[in-house]
Motif scaffolding. Structure first.
Motif, PDB file in Angstrom:
ATOM      1  N   PHE A 170       4.933  10.236  -3.922  1.00 59.45           N
ATOM      2  CA  PHE A 170       5.608   9.409  -4.925  1.00 59.45           C
ATOM      3  C   PHE A 170       5.296   7.926  -4.731  1.00 59.45           C
ATOM      4  O   PHE A 170       5.117   7.190  -5.697  1.00 59.45           O
ATOM      5  CB  PHE A 170       7.115   9.621  -4.896  1.00 59.45           C
ATOM      6  CG  PHE A 170       7.570  10.936  -5.468  1.00 59.45           C
ATOM      7  CD1 PHE A 170       6.823  11.610  -6.425  1.00 59.45           C
ATOM      8  CD2 PHE A 170       8.752  11.500  -5.055  1.00 59.45           C
ATOM      9  CE1 PHE A 170       7.248  12.809  -6.955  1.00 59.45           C
ATOM     10  CE2 PHE A 170       9.193  12.697  -5.579  1.00 59.45           C
ATOM     11  CZ  PHE A 170       8.443  13.362  -6.533  1.00 59.45           C
ATOM     12  N   GLN A 171       5.218   7.488  -3.481  1.00 59.86           N
ATOM     13  CA  GLN A 171       4.890   6.085  -3.223  1.00 59.86           C
ATOM     14  C   GLN A 171       3.449   5.774  -3.631  1.00 59.86           C
ATOM     15  O   GLN A 171       3.187   4.727  -4.221  1.00 59.86           O
ATOM     16  CB  GLN A 171       5.111   5.740  -1.753  1.00 59.86           C
ATOM     17  CG  GLN A 171       6.579   5.592  -1.409  1.00 59.86           C
ATOM     18  CD  GLN A 171       6.795   5.276   0.052  1.00 59.86           C
ATOM     19  OE1 GLN A 171       6.184   5.876   0.925  1.00 59.86           O
ATOM     20  NE2 GLN A 171       7.660   4.320   0.309  1.00 59.86           N
ATOM     21  N   LYS A 172       2.517   6.673  -3.328  1.00 54.13           N
ATOM     22  CA  LYS A 172       1.120   6.457  -3.702  1.00 54.13           C
ATOM     23  C   LYS A 172       0.954   6.426  -5.217  1.00 54.13           C
ATOM     24  O   LYS A 172       0.117   5.702  -5.738  1.00 54.13           O
ATOM     25  CB  LYS A 172       0.230   7.538  -3.100  1.00 54.13           C
ATOM     26  CG  LYS A 172       0.035   7.389  -1.610  1.00 54.13           C
ATOM     27  CD  LYS A 172      -0.825   8.512  -1.063  1.00 54.13           C
ATOM     28  CE  LYS A 172      -0.975   8.414   0.433  1.00 54.13           C
ATOM     29  NZ  LYS A 172      -1.750   9.543   0.981  1.00 54.13           N
ATOM     30  N   ALA A 173       1.752   7.218  -5.918  1.00 54.56           N
ATOM     31  CA  ALA A 173       1.684   7.252  -7.383  1.00 54.56           C
ATOM     32  C   ALA A 173       2.470   6.097  -8.009  1.00 54.56           C
ATOM     33  O   ALA A 173       2.499   5.959  -9.226  1.00 54.56           O
ATOM     34  CB  ALA A 173       2.238   8.577  -7.890  1.00 54.56           C
ATOM     35  N   ARG A 174       3.086   5.282  -7.195  1.00 54.69           N
ATOM     36  CA  ARG A 174       3.912   4.144  -7.628  1.00 54.69           C
ATOM     37  C   ARG A 174       5.102   4.567  -8.467  1.00 54.69           C
ATOM     38  O   ARG A 174       5.561   3.847  -9.347  1.00 54.69           O
ATOM     39  CB  ARG A 174       3.076   3.114  -8.365  1.00 54.69           C
ATOM     40  CG  ARG A 174       2.049   2.479  -7.483  1.00 54.69           C
ATOM     41  CD  ARG A 174       1.349   1.383  -8.200  1.00 54.69           C
ATOM     42  NE  ARG A 174       0.333   0.800  -7.302  1.00 54.69           N
ATOM     43  CZ  ARG A 174      -0.290  -0.316  -7.564  1.00 54.69           C
ATOM     44  NH1 ARG A 174      -0.035  -0.981  -8.650  1.00 54.69           N
ATOM     45  NH2 ARG A 174      -1.181  -0.775  -6.721  1.00 54.69           N
ATOM     46  N   LEU A 175       5.600   5.768  -8.193  1.00 59.19           N
ATOM     47  CA  LEU A 175       6.821   6.230  -8.828  1.00 59.19           C
ATOM     48  C   LEU A 175       8.038   5.910  -7.968  1.00 59.19           C
ATOM     49  O   LEU A 175       9.157   5.880  -8.460  1.00 59.19           O
ATOM     50  CB  LEU A 175       6.768   7.745  -9.068  1.00 59.19           C
ATOM     51  CG  LEU A 175       5.706   8.234 -10.034  1.00 59.19           C
ATOM     52  CD1 LEU A 175       5.663   9.761 -10.039  1.00 59.19           C
ATOM     53  CD2 LEU A 175       5.977   7.699 -11.425  1.00 59.19           C
ATOM     54  N   LEU A 176       7.814   5.679  -6.686  1.00 63.65           N
ATOM     55  CA  LEU A 176       8.897   5.417  -5.737  1.00 63.65           C
ATOM     56  C   LEU A 176       8.621   4.133  -4.974  1.00 63.65           C
ATOM     57  O   LEU A 176       7.520   3.921  -4.467  1.00 63.65           O
ATOM     58  CB  LEU A 176       9.032   6.581  -4.744  1.00 63.65           C
ATOM     59  CG  LEU A 176       9.995   6.375  -3.572  1.00 63.65           C
ATOM     60  CD1 LEU A 176      11.425   6.196  -4.063  1.00 63.65           C
ATOM     61  CD2 LEU A 176       9.901   7.549  -2.609  1.00 63.65           C
ATOM     62  N   GLU A 177       9.646   3.309  -4.896  1.00 63.93           N
ATOM     63  CA  GLU A 177       9.592   2.094  -4.087  1.00 63.93           C
ATOM     64  C   GLU A 177      10.740   2.162  -3.085  1.00 63.93           C
ATOM     65  O   GLU A 177      11.881   2.402  -3.460  1.00 63.93           O
ATOM     66  CB  GLU A 177       9.761   0.874  -4.997  1.00 63.93           C
ATOM     67  CG  GLU A 177       9.748  -0.437  -4.281  1.00 63.93           C
ATOM     68  CD  GLU A 177       9.974  -1.607  -5.233  1.00 63.93           C
ATOM     69  OE1 GLU A 177      10.154  -2.720  -4.717  1.00 63.93           O
ATOM     70  OE2 GLU A 177       9.985  -1.404  -6.453  1.00 63.93           O
ATOM     71  N   LEU A 178      10.422   2.006  -1.824  1.00 66.79           N
ATOM     72  CA  LEU A 178      11.423   2.009  -0.741  1.00 66.79           C
ATOM     73  C   LEU A 178      11.484   0.621  -0.135  1.00 66.79           C
ATOM     74  O   LEU A 178      10.452   0.086   0.272  1.00 66.79           O
ATOM     75  CB  LEU A 178      11.002   2.985   0.362  1.00 66.79           C
ATOM     76  CG  LEU A 178      11.401   4.419   0.203  1.00 66.79           C
ATOM     77  CD1 LEU A 178      10.612   5.276   1.159  1.00 66.79           C
ATOM     78  CD2 LEU A 178      12.862   4.588   0.435  1.00 66.79           C
ATOM     79  N   LYS A 179      12.686   0.061  -0.075  1.00 70.65           N
ATOM     80  CA  LYS A 179      12.847  -1.270   0.502  1.00 70.65           C
ATOM     81  C   LYS A 179      14.190  -1.385   1.200  1.00 70.65           C
ATOM     82  O   LYS A 179      15.125  -0.663   0.875  1.00 70.65           O
ATOM     83  CB  LYS A 179      12.805  -2.349  -0.587  1.00 70.65           C
ATOM     84  CG  LYS A 179      11.465  -2.665  -1.135  1.00 70.65           C
ATOM     85  CD  LYS A 179      11.565  -3.861  -2.054  1.00 70.65           C
ATOM     86  CE  LYS A 179      10.203  -4.284  -2.531  1.00 70.65           C
ATOM     87  NZ  LYS A 179      10.263  -5.460  -3.394  1.00 70.65           N
TER      88      LYS A 179
END
Length: 104
Positions: free
Chosen positions: A17-26
């Motif tokens: 999901f992060q690689k697909a830019r659907l998920l951002e974790l901060k």
């Protein structure tokens, strides 16, 4: 096509999901640190609105040593989870959902 490789199925999905830019974790610190930003959207009562956001900010930052924001972003929707751990195994959070005509 994107994929993730990890020791668990959950971590592999998180990576994909992060690689697909659907998920951002901060790390979450606060909502609306700039009071003037709110004045553009709330004409007269932006001080009152800002005070409410400050209450939420204080709650999360005083109660939890670490607060994480999970932001799932799609073309027309955004889902945000702000989560802190109160005790081992106990999680407390806030869920926000937004819908857009278009979300760049």
């Amino acid at each position: 096509m994107v994929y993730g490789v990890a020791v668990s199925k959950e971590l592999a999905f998180e990576q994909a999901f992060q690689k697909a830019r659907l998920l951002e974790l901060k790390q979450f610190h606060s909502f609306y640190t700039d009071k003037n930003y709110l004045s553009d959207y709330y004409e007269e009562d932006y001080e009152e609105v800002y005070a409410k956001y400050e209450q939420v900010n204080k709650f999360f930052n005083q109660r939890f040593p670490e607060v994480i924001m999970y932001r799932f972003s799609f073309f027309t929707q955004e889902h945000i989870y702000i989560i802190g751990q109160s005790n081992p195994g106990d999680w407390v959070g806030l869920y926000l959902k937004s819908e857009f005509v278009y979300n760049p």
